[in-house]
Design a protein around this motif. Structure first.
Motif, PDB file in Angstrom:
ATOM      1  N   GLU A   1       1.038  -1.241  -0.056  1.00 24.95           N
ATOM      2  CA  GLU A   1       0.368  -0.092   0.269  1.00 24.95           C
ATOM      3  C   GLU A   1       1.221   1.391  -0.008  1.00 24.95           C
ATOM      4  O   GLU A   1       0.791   2.376  -0.592  1.00 24.95           O
ATOM      5  N   TRP A   2       2.018   1.113   0.455  1.00 26.29           N
ATOM      6  CA  TRP A   2       3.108   2.428   0.445  1.00 26.29           C
ATOM      7  C   TRP A   2       3.804   2.175  -0.295  1.00 26.29           C
ATOM      8  O   TRP A   2       4.466   3.670  -0.375  1.00 26.29           O
ATOM      9  N   LEU A   3       4.494   1.274  -1.006  1.00 29.55           N
ATOM     10  CA  LEU A   3       5.012   1.568  -2.133  1.00 29.55           C
ATOM     11  C   LEU A   3       4.795   2.172  -3.233  1.00 29.55           C
ATOM     12  O   LEU A   3       3.426   1.616  -3.833  1.00 29.55           O
ATOM     13  N   ALA A   4       5.856   2.647  -3.800  1.00 28.70           N
ATOM     14  CA  ALA A   4       5.367   3.291  -5.317  1.00 28.70           C
ATOM     15  C   ALA A   4       4.940   2.405  -6.366  1.00 28.70           C
ATOM     16  O   ALA A   4       5.811   0.529  -6.606  1.00 28.70           O
ATOM     17  N   PRO A   5       4.972   2.124  -7.860  1.00 27.13           N
ATOM     18  CA  PRO A   5       4.782   1.146  -8.532  1.00 27.13           C
ATOM     19  C   PRO A   5       6.589   0.687  -8.771  1.00 27.13           C
ATOM     20  O   PRO A   5       7.143   1.977  -8.730  1.00 27.13           O
TER      21      PRO A   5
ATOM     22  N   GLY B   1       0.938  -9.909  -1.689  1.00 23.88           N
ATOM     23  CA  GLY B   1       1.854  -9.249  -3.038  1.00 23.88           C
ATOM     24  C   GLY B   1       2.545  -8.636  -3.691  1.00 23.88           C
ATOM     25  O   GLY B   1       2.409  -8.220  -4.329  1.00 23.88           O
ATOM     26  N   LEU B   2       3.573  -9.735  -3.524  1.00 21.17           N
ATOM     27  CA  LEU B   2       4.879  -8.325  -3.382  1.00 21.17           C
ATOM     28  C   LEU B   2       5.510  -9.668  -4.055  1.00 21.17           C
ATOM     29  O   LEU B   2       5.286 -11.090  -3.890  1.00 21.17           O
ATOM     30  N   THR B   3       6.974  -9.026  -4.853  1.00 17.85           N
ATOM     31  CA  THR B   3       7.723 -10.466  -6.223  1.00 17.85           C
ATOM     32  C   THR B   3       8.620 -10.615  -4.957  1.00 17.85           C
ATOM     33  O   THR B   3       9.368  -9.784  -4.972  1.00 17.85           O
ATOM     34  N   PRO B   4       9.018 -11.796  -4.036  1.00 18.04           N
ATOM     35  CA  PRO B   4       9.984 -11.911  -3.218  1.00 18.04           C
ATOM     36  C   PRO B   4      11.293 -12.122  -3.829  1.00 18.04           C
ATOM     37  O   PRO B   4      11.842 -12.894  -5.526  1.00 18.04           O
TER      38      PRO B   4
ATOM     39  N   THR C   1       9.071  -6.832  -3.256  1.00 18.11           N
ATOM     40  CA  THR C   1       8.919  -5.749  -4.848  1.00 18.11           C
ATOM     41  C   THR C   1       7.461  -5.686  -5.424  1.00 18.11           C
ATOM     42  O   THR C   1       6.929  -6.432  -5.719  1.00 18.11           O
ATOM     43  N   ARG C   2       6.475  -4.250  -5.208  1.00 24.01           N
ATOM     44  CA  ARG C   2       5.494  -3.754  -5.999  1.00 24.01           C
ATOM     45  C   ARG C   2       5.418  -4.252  -7.041  1.00 24.01           C
ATOM     46  O   ARG C   2       6.377  -3.500  -8.520  1.00 24.01           O
TER      47      ARG C   2
END
Length: 265
Positions: free
Chosen positions: A215-219, A243-246, A262-263
């Motif tokens: 929610e806080w990360l930029a694309p 929902g992040l790529t590890p 990473t978002r």
């Protein structure tokens, strides 16, 4: 006790691995004040962290202020900053860096300083739940005019930061509760428990950071956290669920592991 040799012998007798180096630093800190030197050596011999006595820790080539009651950043955590810097493309002109669980602010301070040296305009924001740490980080961030907020993880951050963090550094505690008693006395007797105890499996705070990060990360933004090697599989699964790529990076030289999430763009 006033010579390098005398102080070194005293520190070595107390089990200090780098006794001569520490002796030289204490002699310099005492500034020819014999009473102060005696006090510093006595406190070091009884286990007070060297960094508390000096009032600073060297981290990625910078002297970062620390004070009693604040977690002392470990040298291995420089690898986390290194990985965070690599997340900002070469030639980038702007970057938003967030330092959660910031402690004295060493991660955010060094990351922002190095990015600025690359010609990148950095928006740096930090937060911690401990008021002593927040006060310390505010002093360290003064030259950068960067804010440090008091509060619990994302709850402390200004709402206009949501969806804008390019790099989110989070030096969360990851020692399982049952293993805290096995930490060196310098840590367990002097540093805040909240900065050491990561809960039953060491990942309680990490889970909360991962759950809120997207929610806080930029694309395309990335959250980075240091963890133990035995926690990799669980941490990666948590990032996927969030929902992040590890991705996992390990430094054999520093004996440290960093997990990145990473978002999507």
């Amino acid at each position: 006790m006033g010579t390098l040799t005398e102080v070194t012998v005293a520190l070595r007798g107390a089990g200090c691995v780098f006794a001569e180096d520490e002796a030289a630093l204490l002699l310099d800190a005492a500034a020819d004040d014999r009473a102060r030197l005696d006090d510093l050596v006595a406190r070091r011999v009884t286990g007070t962290p060297l960094e508390y006595l000096l009032g600073w820790v060297e981290f990625r080539g910078m002297r970062v202020g620390v004070r009693p009651g604040v977690f002392v950043p470990r040298q291995r955590t420089a690898f986390l900053v290194e990985q965070g810097l690599a997340c900002v493309p070469a030639g980038a002109t702007r970057a938003c860096v967030v330092d959660l669980c910031c402690g004295c602010g060493a991660l955010g301070l060094t990351a922002a300083t190095e990015l600025c040296a690359r010609g990148c305009d950095v928006e740096l924001v930090a937060a911690d739940i401990d008021p002593i740490a927040v006060d310390c980080a505010r002093e360290n961030f003064a030259a950068l005019n960067a804010p440090v907020f008091l509060g619990d993880l994302f709850d402390a951050l200004p709402l206009d930061l949501r969806g804008r963090a390019d790099v989110l550094l989070a030096n969360t505690p990851y020692v399982p509760s049952a293993q805290v008693a096995d930490l060196p006395p310098e840590a367990r007797e002097h540093e805040p428990l909240v900065a050491l105890d990561g809960g039953a499996d060491g990942l309680d705070v990490f889970r909360r950071v991962a759950e809120g990060a997207a929610e806080w990360l930029a694309p395309g933004g990335t959250v980075l956290v240091e963890i133990g090697t035995g926690q990799v599989d669980t941490a990666c699964a948590v990032l996927v669920e969030s929902g992040l790529t590890p991705r996992v990076e390990h430094s054999a030289e520093r004996y440290t592991t960093v997990v990145l999430g990473t978002r999507a763009l």
